[in-house]
Design a protein around this motif. Structure first.
Motif, PDB file in Angstrom:
ATOM      1  N   HIS A 201       0.976  -1.340  -0.010  1.00  0.00           N
ATOM      2  CA  HIS A 201       0.046   0.059  -0.060  1.00  0.00           C
ATOM      3  C   HIS A 201       0.769   1.535  -0.001  1.00  0.00           C
ATOM      4  CE1 HIS A 201      -3.538  -2.364   1.800  1.00  0.00           C
ATOM      5  NE2 HIS A 201      -3.223  -2.898   0.736  1.00  0.00           N
ATOM      6  N   ALA A 202       1.749   1.431   0.934  1.00  0.00           N
ATOM      7  CA  ALA A 202       2.654   2.471   0.988  1.00  0.00           C
ATOM      8  C   ALA A 202       3.476   2.911  -0.196  1.00  0.00           C
ATOM      9  CB  ALA A 202       3.474   2.509   2.214  1.00  0.00           C
ATOM     10  N   ALA A 203       3.970   1.762  -0.756  1.00  0.00           N
ATOM     11  CA  ALA A 203       4.720   1.830  -2.048  1.00  0.00           C
ATOM     12  C   ALA A 203       3.881   2.736  -3.174  1.00  0.00           C
ATOM     13  CB  ALA A 203       5.488   0.776  -2.438  1.00  0.00           C
ATOM     14  N   ILE A 204       2.862   2.136  -3.497  1.00  0.00           N
ATOM     15  CA  ILE A 204       1.902   2.297  -4.498  1.00  0.00           C
ATOM     16  C   ILE A 204       1.313   3.857  -4.269  1.00  0.00           C
ATOM     17  CG2 ILE A 204      -0.335   1.842  -5.567  1.00  0.00           C
ATOM     18  CD1 ILE A 204      -0.016  -0.921  -4.921  1.00  0.00           C
ATOM     19  N   ALA A 205       0.911   4.017  -2.912  1.00  0.00           N
ATOM     20  CA  ALA A 205       0.483   5.549  -2.519  1.00  0.00           C
ATOM     21  C   ALA A 205       1.563   6.572  -3.005  1.00  0.00           C
ATOM     22  CB  ALA A 205       0.192   5.709  -1.106  1.00  0.00           C
ATOM     23  N   LEU A 206       2.752   6.134  -2.435  1.00  0.00           N
ATOM     24  CA  LEU A 206       3.795   7.222  -2.640  1.00  0.00           C
ATOM     25  C   LEU A 206       4.151   7.326  -4.336  1.00  0.00           C
ATOM     26  CD1 LEU A 206       6.041   6.414   0.320  1.00  0.00           C
ATOM     27  CD2 LEU A 206       4.625   8.346   0.119  1.00  0.00           C
ATOM     28  N   ARG A 207       4.055   6.373  -4.874  1.00  0.00           N
ATOM     29  CA  ARG A 207       4.620   6.456  -6.283  1.00  0.00           C
ATOM     30  C   ARG A 207       3.262   7.127  -7.045  1.00  0.00           C
ATOM     31  NH1 ARG A 207       4.781   0.487  -6.802  1.00  0.00           N
ATOM     32  NH2 ARG A 207       6.556  -0.363  -5.676  1.00  0.00           N
ATOM     33  N   LEU A 208       2.113   7.020  -6.609  1.00  0.00           N
ATOM     34  CA  LEU A 208       1.077   7.443  -7.531  1.00  0.00           C
ATOM     35  C   LEU A 208       1.016   8.952  -7.094  1.00  0.00           C
ATOM     36  CD1 LEU A 208      -1.257   6.696  -9.069  1.00  0.00           C
ATOM     37  CD2 LEU A 208      -2.484   6.254  -6.979  1.00  0.00           C
ATOM     38  N   LEU A 209       1.252   9.577  -5.724  1.00  0.00           N
ATOM     39  CA  LEU A 209       1.117  10.717  -5.469  1.00  0.00           C
ATOM     40  C   LEU A 209       2.409  11.679  -5.187  1.00  0.00           C
ATOM     41  CD1 LEU A 209      -1.717  10.543  -2.678  1.00  0.00           C
ATOM     42  CD2 LEU A 209      -1.778  10.912  -5.186  1.00  0.00           C
ATOM     43  N   GLY A 210       3.615  11.012  -5.220  1.00  0.00           N
ATOM     44  CA  GLY A 210       4.828  11.480  -5.029  1.00  0.00           C
ATOM     45  C   GLY A 210       5.895  11.679  -5.952  1.00  0.00           C
ATOM     46  N   THR A 211       5.469  11.172  -7.025  1.00  0.00           N
ATOM     47  CA  THR A 211       6.520  11.113  -8.271  1.00  0.00           C
ATOM     48  C   THR A 211       5.712  12.088  -9.155  1.00  0.00           C
ATOM     49  OG1 THR A 211       5.466   9.256  -9.119  1.00  0.00           O
ATOM     50  CG2 THR A 211       7.352   8.977  -7.743  1.00  0.00           C
ATOM     51  N   GLU A 212       6.817  12.895 -10.134  1.00  0.00           N
ATOM     52  CA  GLU A 212       6.361  13.528 -11.347  1.00  0.00           C
ATOM     53  C   GLU A 212       5.387  14.676 -10.886  1.00  0.00           C
ATOM     54  OE1 GLU A 212       5.054  10.971 -14.516  1.00  0.00           O
ATOM     55  OE2 GLU A 212       7.134   9.721 -14.419  1.00  0.00           O
ATOM     56  N   THR A 213       5.437  15.057  -9.494  1.00  0.00           N
ATOM     57  CA  THR A 213       4.420  16.104  -9.383  1.00  0.00           C
ATOM     58  C   THR A 213       5.064  16.814  -8.002  1.00  0.00           C
ATOM     59  OG1 THR A 213       2.091  16.519  -8.599  1.00  0.00           O
ATOM     60  CG2 THR A 213       3.199  14.515  -7.632  1.00  0.00           C
ATOM     61  N   THR A 214       4.546  18.048  -7.950  1.00  0.00           N
ATOM     62  CA  THR A 214       5.168  18.957  -6.729  1.00  0.00           C
ATOM     63  C   THR A 214       4.005  19.346  -5.927  1.00  0.00           C
ATOM     64  OG1 THR A 214       4.891  20.960  -8.145  1.00  0.00           O
ATOM     65  CG2 THR A 214       7.053  19.829  -8.220  1.00  0.00           C
ATOM     66  N   ARG A 215       2.823  19.023  -6.132  1.00  0.00           N
ATOM     67  CA  ARG A 215       1.644  19.559  -5.405  1.00  0.00           C
ATOM     68  C   ARG A 215       0.684  18.500  -5.525  1.00  0.00           C
ATOM     69  NH1 ARG A 215      -2.268  22.973  -6.898  1.00  0.00           N
ATOM     70  NH2 ARG A 215      -3.437  24.163  -4.970  1.00  0.00           N
ATOM     71  N   VAL A 216       0.000  18.150  -4.476  1.00  0.00           N
ATOM     72  CA  VAL A 216      -1.275  17.413  -4.353  1.00  0.00           C
ATOM     73  C   VAL A 216      -2.469  18.239  -4.120  1.00  0.00           C
ATOM     74  CG1 VAL A 216      -2.426  15.239  -3.302  1.00  0.00           C
ATOM     75  CG2 VAL A 216       0.109  15.073  -4.037  1.00  0.00           C
ATOM     76  N   LEU A 217      -3.537  18.483  -4.639  1.00  0.00           N
ATOM     77  CA  LEU A 217      -4.826  19.070  -4.327  1.00  0.00           C
ATOM     78  C   LEU A 217      -5.651  17.873  -3.684  1.00  0.00           C
ATOM     79  CD1 LEU A 217      -6.189  21.466  -4.020  1.00  0.00           C
ATOM     80  CD2 LEU A 217      -7.358  21.053  -6.272  1.00  0.00           C
ATOM     81  N   TRP A 218      -5.715  17.767  -2.418  1.00  0.00           N
ATOM     82  CA  TRP A 218      -6.462  16.631  -1.765  1.00  0.00           C
ATOM     83  C   TRP A 218      -7.979  17.040  -1.478  1.00  0.00           C
ATOM     84  CZ3 TRP A 218      -2.980  12.773   1.033  1.00  0.00           C
ATOM     85  CH2 TRP A 218      -3.497  11.636   1.442  1.00  0.00           C
ATOM     86  N   TYR A 219      -8.812  16.499  -2.324  1.00  0.00           N
ATOM     87  CA  TYR A 219     -10.226  16.692  -2.232  1.00  0.00           C
ATOM     88  C   TYR A 219     -10.926  15.869  -1.326  1.00  0.00           C
ATOM     89  CZ  TYR A 219     -15.103  17.695  -3.320  1.00  0.00           C
ATOM     90  OH  TYR A 219     -16.427  17.920  -3.222  1.00  0.00           O
ATOM     91  N   VAL A 220     -11.426  16.392  -0.057  1.00  0.00           N
ATOM     92  CA  VAL A 220     -12.225  15.376   0.836  1.00  0.00           C
ATOM     93  C   VAL A 220     -13.734  15.754   0.751  1.00  0.00           C
ATOM     94  CG1 VAL A 220     -12.521  14.413   3.358  1.00  0.00           C
ATOM     95  CG2 VAL A 220     -10.028  15.024   2.109  1.00  0.00           C
ATOM     96  N   PRO A 221     -14.474  15.069  -0.160  1.00  0.00           N
ATOM     97  CA  PRO A 221     -16.010  15.412  -0.352  1.00  0.00           C
ATOM     98  C   PRO A 221     -16.488  15.642   0.973  1.00  0.00           C
ATOM     99  CG  PRO A 221     -15.295  13.779  -1.912  1.00  0.00           C
ATOM    100  CD  PRO A 221     -14.252  13.986  -0.839  1.00  0.00           C
ATOM    101  N   SER A 222     -17.171  16.599   1.346  1.00  0.00           N
ATOM    102  CA  SER A 222     -18.211  16.853   2.575  1.00  0.00           C
ATOM    103  C   SER A 222     -19.533  16.940   1.941  1.00  0.00           C
ATOM    104  CB  SER A 222     -17.728  18.216   3.351  1.00  0.00           C
ATOM    105  OG  SER A 222     -16.321  17.955   3.647  1.00  0.00           O
ATOM    106  N   PRO A 223     -20.554  16.529   2.883  1.00  0.00           N
ATOM    107  CA  PRO A 223     -22.040  16.481   2.762  1.00  0.00           C
ATOM    108  C   PRO A 223     -22.347  17.934   2.614  1.00  0.00           C
ATOM    109  CG  PRO A 223     -21.463  15.061   4.578  1.00  0.00           C
ATOM    110  CD  PRO A 223     -20.459  15.827   4.201  1.00  0.00           C
ATOM    111  N   ASP A 224     -23.241  18.431   1.493  1.00  0.00           N
ATOM    112  CA  ASP A 224     -23.500  19.697   1.257  1.00  0.00           C
ATOM    113  C   ASP A 224     -25.265  19.702   1.072  1.00  0.00           C
ATOM    114  OD1 ASP A 224     -22.521  22.174  -1.228  1.00  0.00           O
ATOM    115  OD2 ASP A 224     -24.197  22.216   0.135  1.00  0.00           O
ATOM    116  N   GLU A 225     -25.893  20.212   2.094  1.00  0.00           N
ATOM    117  CA  GLU A 225     -27.414  20.129   1.743  1.00  0.00           C
ATOM    118  C   GLU A 225     -27.978  20.544   0.394  1.00  0.00           C
ATOM    119  OE1 GLU A 225     -29.096  21.936   5.243  1.00  0.00           O
ATOM    120  OE2 GLU A 225     -28.225  20.329   6.613  1.00  0.00           O
TER     121      GLU A 225
END
Length: 368
Positions: A201-225
């Motif tokens: 898990h850790a290796a895949i997550a770091l390769r997916l988000l930590g290579t060839e990129t300098t910034r991660v825009l992390w969107y955590v959806p929240s309920p919206d009435e």
């Protein structure tokens, strides 16, 4: 009665005060709980990858993106307005969707559909952030591509539809006019604090988000009435269900104790007489003699002797008669063929003579 009422009130208070989490949504990088993702976020920042968290549609609209930004969307429940905004972000480096639902895939024009959860999966391929030896723990959501040209990994065997494209937990969609380079990843536990150290898990997550990129825009959806979320794959229970279940269970337990007292104290009786093992063996032998089944007795004696010899000579459980005979020969000097014939015999001419030979062989192995 007063004691029982006091216990019920006390249990109700305990149920009300039961912790209900840290207030964060699953895979929130600010959460240190089991379902949070603070561990992954901190490792990314130590590697020089900036992590910006957005939790509402307005924050997502205001967030800047460029070719060095990876947009991460966690969870299957995403508001419709957020899906429209994500569809417009074609200038980003990569869009990563974690366990998206079918409506989200349709809204982003991604030709795939969720199939179901799978057990432990092995990669056996090298695609993007995945190495051939990577593995995923059980519970991955797999998706079946509905068109050709989709790159997949962590494929699951579908015995009901062997001729179709195998569903997979990792899908890559190349950039088109309707979406940027997009990855659909069906294992949300790979990002959580409780499971990121399992499997790969850790290796895949770091390769997916930590290579060839300098910034991660992390969107955590929240309920919206004002903008209900797109229906996902995981139903949620109301918050009061856990306290209600605890109160109900303990009330039933108290009721059982109260009713049980009316039956009086439990009567303790002495156990039956213990029969020595020798008497049990003798009785079983008399039954075999009365039945006249010498073949069954011979098989039992031979199997018992073979098992004892195998254990004393420290042979594996799958050792055959030839291997056992060879080991007996080395330990005692007995002839291999005679030992092999003795341990292979299940229908001897004389049961008494067969038993004596087995007893003699066991004694020699025991004293060797």
């Amino acid at each position: 009665m007063l004691i029982g009422a006091g216990l019920v009130v006390l249990l109700a208070l305990v149920a009300i005060l039961v912790p209900r989490g840290d207030g964060f949504r699953p895979l929130d990088p600010a959460s240190a709980g089991p379902t949070g993702a603070r561990a992954l976020s901190q490792v990314l920042e130590r590697r020089g990858v900036q992590t910006d968290v957005v939790r509402s549609v307005e924050e997502l609209r205001a967030a800047r993106t460029d070719s060095g930004t990876t947009v991460l969307v966690t969870g299957p429940d995403v508001p419709e307005r957020a899906v429209a905004l994500l569809r417009e972000r074609r200038d980003v480096h990569r869009l990563v969707l974690v366990t998206p639902s079918a409506p989200i895939l349709d809204g982003l024009n991604l030709p795939a559909t969720p199939v179901g959860r799978q057990g432990r999966l092995e990669a056996a391929c090298e695609v993007g952030a995945v190495q051939p030896t990577d593995t995923l723990s059980a519970g991955s959501l797999v998706y079946r591509p509905t068109t050709s040209g989709v790159t997949t990994c962590f494929a699951a065997i579908d015995e009901d539809r062997p001729d179709d494209v195998a569903p997979a937990a990792y899908l890559e969609f190349g950039a088109t006019g309707s979406h940027p380079d997009t990855v659909v990843f069906g294992q949300d536990q790979a990002f959580s604090n409780a499971h990121i150290t399992r499997e790969s898990h850790a290796a895949i997550a770091l390769r997916l988000l930590g290579t060839e990129t300098t910034r991660v825009l992390w969107y955590v959806p929240s309920p919206d009435e004002d903008d209900p979320a797109v229906e996902g794959d995981r139903p949620t229970a109301p918050e009061w269900i856990l306290p209600a279940l605890i109160i109900t269970a303990l009330t039933v337990l108290l009721l059982c104790l109260w009713r049980g007292r009316r039956l009086g104290p439990i009567t303790v009786e002495p156990l039956p007489v213990v029969v020595p093992a020798g008497e049990t063996t003798s009785a079983r032998a008399r039954l075999y003699r009365r039945a006249g089944d010498e073949q069954a007795v011979a098989r039992i004696l031979t199997d018992a002797a073979t098992e004892e010899i195998r254990r004393r000579l420290r042979l594996p459980a799958d050792a055959d008669v030839a291997r056992i005979a060879e080991a007996v020969h080395r330990a005692t000097g007995e002839d291999r063929s005679e030992v092999s014939a003795l341990l292979s015999t299940t229908v001897p001419d004389s049961l008494d003579a067969h038993a004596r030979r087995l007893r003699r062989l066991r004694r020699k192995v025991r004293t060797s």
